[in-house]
Enzyme design. Structure first.
Site, short mmCIF file in Angstrom:
data_model
loop_
_atom_site.label_atom_id
_atom_site.label_comp_id
_atom_site.label_asym_id
_atom_site.label_seq_id
_atom_site.Cartn_x
_atom_site.Cartn_y
_atom_site.Cartn_z
N LYS A 281 35.85 30.45 38.55
CA LYS A 281 35.72 31.44 39.43
C LYS A 281 35.95 30.99 41.01
O LYS A 281 36.67 31.79 41.76
CB LYS A 281 34.41 32.27 39.50
CG LYS A 281 34.27 33.01 37.94
CD LYS A 281 35.16 34.07 37.67
CE LYS A 281 34.83 34.61 36.76
NZ LYS A 281 35.76 35.89 36.45
N THR B 31 26.34 43.38 29.90
CA THR B 31 27.57 43.31 28.91
C THR B 31 27.05 42.51 28.12
O THR B 31 26.28 41.62 28.06
CB THR B 31 28.86 43.24 29.45
OG1 THR B 31 28.61 41.58 30.29
CG2 THR B 31 29.08 44.05 30.99
N TYR C 236 32.60 27.68 34.22
CA TYR C 236 32.71 28.93 34.75
C TYR C 236 32.64 29.14 36.21
O TYR C 236 33.52 29.64 37.05
CB TYR C 236 31.57 29.82 33.98
CG TYR C 236 31.55 31.39 34.57
CD1 TYR C 236 32.21 32.38 33.85
CD2 TYR C 236 30.59 31.70 35.25
CE1 TYR C 236 32.23 33.48 34.42
CE2 TYR C 236 30.47 33.05 35.86
CZ TYR C 236 31.30 34.01 35.20
OH TYR C 236 31.26 35.36 35.64
N ILE D 169 44.91 46.24 33.07
CA ILE D 169 43.45 45.51 32.95
C ILE D 169 43.38 44.82 31.92
O ILE D 169 43.56 45.01 30.75
CB ILE D 169 42.49 46.80 32.96
CG1 ILE D 169 42.70 47.73 33.91
CG2 ILE D 169 40.99 46.20 32.84
CD1 ILE D 169 41.65 49.19 33.84
N ASN E 75 40.27 40.92 34.89
CA ASN E 75 38.89 41.09 34.32
C ASN E 75 38.57 40.26 33.48
O ASN E 75 37.23 39.73 33.32
CB ASN E 75 38.76 42.56 34.26
CG ASN E 75 37.30 42.85 33.51
OD1 ASN E 75 36.24 42.83 34.13
ND2 ASN E 75 37.43 42.90 32.16
#
Ligand SMILES: NC(=O)c1ccc[n+]([C@@H]2O[C@H](COP(=O)([O-])OP(=O)(O)OC[C@H]3O[C@@H](n4cnc5c(N)ncnc54)[C@H](OP(=O)(O)O)[C@@H]3O)[C@@H](O)[C@H]2O)c1
Length: 242
Positions: free
Chosen positions: A149, A182, A145, A6, A78
């Site tokens: 993605k 987060t 970004y 991860i 991630n």
């Protein structure tokens, strides 16, 4: 032993994923990030700065050891960054290197090495890339970004097709996890609204308690990962598909 690799396991969604996996017996997590924040007998930390592509190349062999007792192997790409929020034409050029390296180049290298290192295994293998709704729509101030993605989704869809054609049985998916409470959301809320027209909307998500907790999202991902693949499951998943 069920092995999970991860990235970004030190905080946010990645940490919640690692902790959820470690609560289950018979699991080992290899966490890849700059900081180590998990102490557990079945947690192995691989310190790595994913924006340092030479370091990534030199350390890949440590991220993907040759396990002899693997019952399953899962890679979750991630870790990601939004980087400095600002419009194209008002950024440093270095910004694009940084965001693309962390969000796209390093994950592509990890995917490539995972598929190659474990191609001889017959146990279940899963490659999950954490994407974003921003892959599918332009968000001003987030160009690198969004683009990184979108490219990660294209990599996922292509690798999925290739593994399908090879008949390897490797499950390759990307997941847009929704808005989660987060550090990344804190960074987004701190942006200058003149370089980010959606600033008030993201501040409202937080003020109205509409951000999901990383633990809840991680829990849903782990349940999905451990379920057999559903018939006609999309390759580019949203949280609602899980
Ligand atoms: N939060 C949201 O609302 C949201 C929405 C859609 C998609 N996502 C996606 O969900 C994933 C997790 O996001 P998050 O919100 O949990 O982010 P976060 O709280 O900012 O955590 C990011 C993680 O990535 C690691 N990381 C950052 N830069 C790194 C680097 N240069 N090298 C190695 N590791 C690095 C960090 O570890 P170190 O600092 O220790 O290196 C940290 O563990 C990302 O792919 C993100 O794009 C999040």
């Amino acid at each position: 032993m069920h092995y999970y690799i991860i990235t970004g396991a030190s905080r946010g969604l990645g940490k919640a994923l690692a902790e959820a996996v470690l609560r289950q017996p018979g699991t080992t997590v290899v966490g890849v990030s700059r900081h180590a924040t998990i102490e557990h007998e079945r947690y192995l930390h691989q310190p790595l700065d994913l924006s340092d592509i030479a370091a990534v190349e030199n350390n890949l062999h440590k991220v993907f050891p040759r396990w002899t007792d693997a019952a399953s192997v899962t890679l979750i790409n991630n870790a990601a960054v939004v980087g400095e929020i600002g419009y194209v034409g008002e950024q440093t050029n270095e910004h694009y290197n940084f965001v693309f390296d962390v969000n796209l180049v390093a994950p592509a290298m990890l995917m490539n090495t995972f598929l190659s290192a474990y191609s001889g295994l017959t146990v279940p293998r899963t490659l999950l890339n954490i994407s974003s709704g921003a892959a599918q729509r332009p968000v001003d101030g987030w160009a690198a970004y969004c683009a990184s993605k979108a490219a990660l989704d294209a990599l996922t869809a292509t690798a999925h097709k290739e593994q399908d054609l090879r008949g390897s049985g490797v499950r390759v998916r990307s997941l847009s996890p929704g808005v989660i409470d987060t550090g990344m959301q804190e960074h987004i809320r701190a942006a200058d609204p003149t370089s980010f027209s959606e600033a008030a909307r993201f501040a409202d998500y937080h003020a109205q308690g509409r951000l999901a907790s990383a633990e809840d999202v991680a829990g849903r991902i782990i349940v999905w990962l451990q379920r057999p693949t559903a018939e006609a499951e999309p390759v580019l998943l949203r949280l609602a598909d899980l």
